[in-house]
Design a protein around this motif. Structure first.
Motif, PDB file in Angstrom:
ATOM      1  N   VAL A   1       6.814  -0.433 -10.337  1.00  0.00           N
ATOM      2  CA  VAL A   1       5.795  -0.952  -9.421  1.00  0.00           C
ATOM      3  C   VAL A   1       4.442  -0.335  -9.761  1.00  0.00           C
ATOM      4  O   VAL A   1       4.128   0.789  -9.358  1.00  0.00           O
ATOM      5  CB  VAL A   1       6.150  -0.661  -7.949  1.00  0.00           C
ATOM      6  N   ALA A   2       3.629  -1.059 -10.522  1.00  0.00           N
ATOM      7  CA  ALA A   2       2.275  -0.601 -10.843  1.00  0.00           C
ATOM      8  C   ALA A   2       1.383  -0.754  -9.616  1.00  0.00           C
ATOM      9  O   ALA A   2       1.476  -1.744  -8.888  1.00  0.00           O
ATOM     10  CB  ALA A   2       1.714  -1.403 -12.008  1.00  0.00           C
ATOM     11  N   ARG A   3       0.514   0.237  -9.389  1.00  0.00           N
ATOM     12  CA  ARG A   3      -0.354   0.233  -8.221  1.00  0.00           C
ATOM     13  C   ARG A   3      -1.785   0.581  -8.613  1.00  0.00           C
ATOM     14  O   ARG A   3      -2.023   1.212  -9.652  1.00  0.00           O
ATOM     15  CB  ARG A   3       0.160   1.224  -7.167  1.00  0.00           C
TER      16      ARG A   3
ATOM     17  N   GLY B   1      -3.004   3.016  -3.374  1.00  0.00           N
ATOM     18  CA  GLY B   1      -1.783   2.600  -4.058  1.00  0.00           C
ATOM     19  C   GLY B   1      -1.423   1.160  -3.772  1.00  0.00           C
ATOM     20  O   GLY B   1      -0.318   0.858  -3.328  1.00  0.00           O
ATOM     21  N   LEU B   2      -2.357   0.258  -4.045  1.00  0.00           N
ATOM     22  CA  LEU B   2      -2.151  -1.165  -3.750  1.00  0.00           C
ATOM     23  C   LEU B   2      -1.353  -1.828  -4.866  1.00  0.00           C
ATOM     24  O   LEU B   2      -1.699  -1.707  -6.045  1.00  0.00           O
ATOM     25  CB  LEU B   2      -3.502  -1.868  -3.579  1.00  0.00           C
ATOM     26  N   ALA B   3      -0.296  -2.538  -4.502  1.00  0.00           N
ATOM     27  CA  ALA B   3       0.623  -3.114  -5.494  1.00  0.00           C
ATOM     28  C   ALA B   3       0.219  -4.517  -5.912  1.00  0.00           C
ATOM     29  O   ALA B   3       1.064  -5.300  -6.328  1.00  0.00           O
ATOM     30  CB  ALA B   3       2.042  -3.122  -4.944  1.00  0.00           C
ATOM     31  N   MET B   4      -1.051  -4.843  -5.823  1.00  0.00           N
ATOM     32  CA  MET B   4      -1.540  -6.137  -6.292  1.00  0.00           C
ATOM     33  C   MET B   4      -2.950  -5.965  -6.837  1.00  0.00           C
ATOM     34  O   MET B   4      -3.654  -5.012  -6.484  1.00  0.00           O
ATOM     35  CB  MET B   4      -1.515  -7.174  -5.168  1.00  0.00           C
TER      36      MET B   4
ATOM     37  N   VAL C   1      -4.623   2.542 -12.689  1.00  0.00           N
ATOM     38  CA  VAL C   1      -3.386   1.771 -12.539  1.00  0.00           C
ATOM     39  C   VAL C   1      -2.226   2.600 -13.064  1.00  0.00           C
ATOM     40  O   VAL C   1      -2.198   2.969 -14.237  1.00  0.00           O
ATOM     41  CB  VAL C   1      -3.456   0.434 -13.306  1.00  0.00           C
ATOM     42  N   PHE C   2      -1.299   2.933 -12.206  1.00  0.00           N
ATOM     43  CA  PHE C   2      -0.089   3.616 -12.652  1.00  0.00           C
ATOM     44  C   PHE C   2       0.986   3.472 -11.584  1.00  0.00           C
ATOM     45  O   PHE C   2       0.711   3.148 -10.428  1.00  0.00           O
ATOM     46  CB  PHE C   2      -0.336   5.104 -12.972  1.00  0.00           C
TER      47      PHE C   2
ATOM     48  N   CYS D   1       0.842  -1.187   0.000  1.00  0.00           N
ATOM     49  CA  CYS D   1       0.000   0.000   0.000  1.00  0.00           C
ATOM     50  C   CYS D   1       0.877   1.236   0.000  1.00  0.00           C
ATOM     51  O   CYS D   1       1.875   1.296   0.695  1.00  0.00           O
ATOM     52  CB  CYS D   1      -0.911   0.021   1.227  1.00  0.00           C
ATOM     53  N   PHE D   2       0.456   2.219  -0.761  1.00  0.00           N
ATOM     54  CA  PHE D   2       1.264   3.438  -0.841  1.00  0.00           C
ATOM     55  C   PHE D   2       0.332   4.589  -1.155  1.00  0.00           C
ATOM     56  O   PHE D   2      -0.310   4.609  -2.194  1.00  0.00           O
ATOM     57  CB  PHE D   2       2.313   3.308  -1.948  1.00  0.00           C
TER      58      PHE D   2
END
Length: 483
Positions: free
Chosen positions: A276-278, A288-291, A267-268, A4-5
């Motif tokens: 790292v697409a989020r 900003g979830l990376a999955m 998605v970016f 998460c970001f």
């Protein structure tokens, strides 16, 4: 590398509301206090669950598996794992899984899924649910309102139903068709239960899950998120090779990105981590979830994130030696081939998972010296438990070696002797409560005594509230305990 970001949390200042020390037991207005056992998960029931023979969830080993987890440097260890022998009361059946939590309450979500997903899978496997039953229940429950997750589950059900047509009935065993429907149903019910859970807020918290059931020569895997399963097998030259059994379900995959964008999710990748697409909300740079798939994270479930697992099958052969399940703390720094080589060269099967985790920690410090080491969790399932391809193989009798959080922290502190300084965590994973060994934190996590009244907040306000929880300042007793 990150889960998460939020764009607002890229540069938190010490002591600011966005610093990683978010409160777990901060007695502020809006937090509810509940008596032990008042939640939907009674601690006494949890104790009974943890005492089931053959069910191992702490660091240790059995005759067929080795498992180990170690806290990273981002706060609470949000990884969880499980090995359950004699699963469903079948002597030739093993259930394994690793779970990587993320967000403020990710550690609680991961443990909740670890404890309850196997029970749901067992129940649905026992009753042998057909794909028609799954689709019928979806139709009744949605009443004309189908979100992205329901659409994906219907699609998965149709694929499963199609798999029994024509020649596929000769290729796939009955256990795969049955277990695939059971996996789909169990994952759906598990996510629904998290949404309704009153003591764990899953709005911006969730977990991955890579799980498998081995029965005799059959291996069935259910995967959500970016944890991974890899098989070690012998090739024609008798060399050990790696076969990746799962796909890392990340937003950069074309099919996953298309689904998310069709549901108005974005998605970016951020400029400072272009690889790292989020996943982001339609009109806010959060979370900003990376999955692309996960349990929980309900702030994104209407915008393309789903918890529908990819279910795969493999018939094992004599050349197949072991399977490694691990969270991304391992795969971010080690290749599939490196992982199986490390496990194969471990001095004993009982220490294989621990050896792999320690190797990954060293690799983190070498490859990313300015980043914080991620949590790691590993399960090594050995497929030939009656032989001894690895020296000093553990006996068939279980050798459980539970490890306390203090020991895990000590292991982590020992690795600090390398003297590597870290700065801003490049993964941006949202973490909470670094002081997890304090009596208050332990008691609170034990009873899941965390809840915020979200009923008066809209989606954007809930994200803002989570990102601006007050900082927890440890007291003197907690400082003394840490020393």
């Amino acid at each position: 590398m990150g889960s998460c970001f939020s764009a607002e949390s890229r540069s938190p200042l010490p002591g600011s509301p966005l610093s990683p020390h978010l409160a777990l037991d901060y007695p502020k207005k809006g937090y509810s206090r509940k008596k032990p056992g008042s939640g939907s998960f009674d601690y006494r029931k949890g104790e009974a669950l943890h005492r089931i023979p053959g069910r191992l969830f702490l660091n240790g080993s059995t005759g067929v598996a080795s498992l180990y987890t170690q806290q990273g440097k981002k706060g609470t260890n949000q990884d969880a794992m499980i090995v359950w022998e004699n699963f469903c009361s079948r002597t030739d059946t093993v259930f394994c899984g690793v779970f990587d939590g993320h967000g403020p309450y990710g550690h609680m979500v991961a443990k909740k899924v670890r404890d309850h997903l196997p029970l749901k899978l067992s129940a649905h496997w026992e009753v042998n649910i057909s794909s028609e039953d799954v689709l019928r229940e979806i139709s009744l429950n949605t009443a004309g309102s189908v979100n992205s997750e329901e659409t994906a589950l219907i699609s998965a059900g149709e694929e499963s139903r199609a798999s029994v047509d024509l020649d596929e009935t000769e290729k796939l065993p009955e256990i795969f068709k049955t277990l695939k429907e059971s996996f789909l149903k169990a994952f759906k019910v598990m996510d629904r239960e998290l949404r309704l859970h009153t003591n764990i807020d899953c709005f911006c918290s969730g977990t991955t899950a890579v799980t498998l059931v081995k029965q005799g020569p059959y291996l069935v895997i259910g995967n959500v998120g970016d944890s991974r399963a890899v098989l070690a097998t012998r090739d024609k030259d008798n060399s050990l090779t790696a076969v990746q059994l799962t796909v890392d379900l990340k937003p950069n995959l074309p099919a996953e990105a298309e689904r998310i964008q069709s549901c108005k999710g974005r998605v970016f990748a951020l400029r400072d981590e272009p690889t790292v697409a989020r996943v982001w909300l339609p009109k806010k740079d959060a979370p900003g979830l990376a999955m692309a798939r996960a349990f929980g994270d309900f702030c994104l479930k209407d915008f393309g994130l789903i918890s529908v697992p990819e279910v795969s099958y493999r018939r094992l052969s004599e050349e197949d030696e072991f399977v490694v399940l691990a969270t991304d703390g391992i795969w971010d720094v080690l290749s599939n081939e490196e992982v199986i080589d490390i496990v194969a060269s471990a001095p004993a099967r009982s220490s294989a998972a621990r050896t792999l985790v320690h190797s990954a920690v060293r690799a983190w410090r070498y490859k990313y010296p300015t980043s914080k080491v991620d949590d790691c969790a590993v399960v090594c399932l050995f497929l030939d438990s009656n032989s001894s391809n690895l020296s000093h193989a553990s006996s068939a009798k279980a050798k459980v070696q539970p490890t306390s959080m203090d020991h895990i922290n000590n292991e982590s502190e020992k690795d600090d002797s390398l003297g590597v300084l870290t700065n801003l965590d490049r993964s941006g994973t949202v973490r909470t409560g670094e002081n997890v060994d304090s009596p208050k934190a332990k008691q609170q996590e034990m009873n899941s005594e965390l809840g915020i009244d979200w009923s008066a907040l809209d989606g954007v306000s809930r994200v803002d509230t989570l990102l601006n929880l007050p900082r927890f300042v440890p007291g003197k007793e907690d400082e003394k305990a840490r020393k």
